[in-house]
Design a protein around this motif. Structure first.
Motif, PDB file in Angstrom:
ATOM      1  N   THR A 100       0.848  -1.182   0.000  1.00 44.09           N
ATOM      2  CA  THR A 100       0.000   0.000   0.000  1.00 44.09           C
ATOM      3  C   THR A 100       0.888   1.238   0.000  1.00 44.09           C
ATOM      4  N   GLN A 120      -4.465   6.571  -2.467  1.00 38.96           N
ATOM      5  CA  GLN A 120      -3.900   5.297  -2.042  1.00 38.96           C
ATOM      6  C   GLN A 120      -3.781   4.370  -3.238  1.00 38.96           C
ATOM      7  N   HIS A 122      -3.074   0.519  -3.842  1.00 35.53           N
ATOM      8  CA  HIS A 122      -3.024  -0.749  -3.128  1.00 35.53           C
ATOM      9  C   HIS A 122      -2.845  -1.882  -4.135  1.00 35.53           C
TER      10      HIS A 122
END
Length: 152
Positions: A100, A120, A122
């Motif tokens: 992440t 983000q 991921h």
């Protein structure tokens, strides 16, 4: 009917495998959590991808990808054009088969009137659930790989 579903499944799994190969994240290192690009902990591939990302995030196609990803992650930005004024790496974390990456972004004026947000990225087993993230990292990886070859 089931044969058609199988063909679709095959092409999806082939697409995921293609992304995994192009992005080329290394999972051989121990689990880690860092707040800066640390090549010794995260490996050279991820470190080089993040360095490249930080260099090009304001360029046209990357800026559009980032805007699309922000829209996927924040409903208020879904139909807005946003420009990133500044960014700061907050955390890169690897836990087992997941990586992440979190950046804090300062945005230019936008219809949602959001000044700061986080984005983000991921990855699980080398790919993201977001095709936009996979496309952007695949594209960046192409240039990172060329740099790696030149700098050998």
């Amino acid at each position: 009917m089931s044969a058609q579903l199988w063909v679709g499944y095959q092409s999806d799994s082939a697409k995921v495998a293609g992304y995994r190969e192009k992005i080329g994240l290394d999972y051989s290192m121990a689990d880690f959590s860092v707040a800066s690009i640390d090549e010794e902990k995260m490996g050279s591939r991820l470190a080089n991808l993040l360095r490249f990302y930080e260099e090009v995030n304001n360029q046209g196609s990357y800026s559009r990808w980032i805007g699309t990803i922000l829209g996927e992650q924040n409903e208020a930005l879904e139909h807005s054009y946003v420009e990133v004024k500044k960014q700061k790496l907050m955390k890169v974390e690897k836990s087992a088969d997941e990586i992440t990456i979190i950046y804090k972004l300062w945005l230019d004026k936008n219809p949602a009137n959001i000044k700061q947000t986080e984005i983000q990225y991921h990855f699980k087993d080398g790919v993201s659930e977001s095709n936009t993230v996979n496309d952007m990292f695949s594209h960046m990886s192409h240039y990172v790989q060329a740099r790696e070859i030149i700098n050998k």
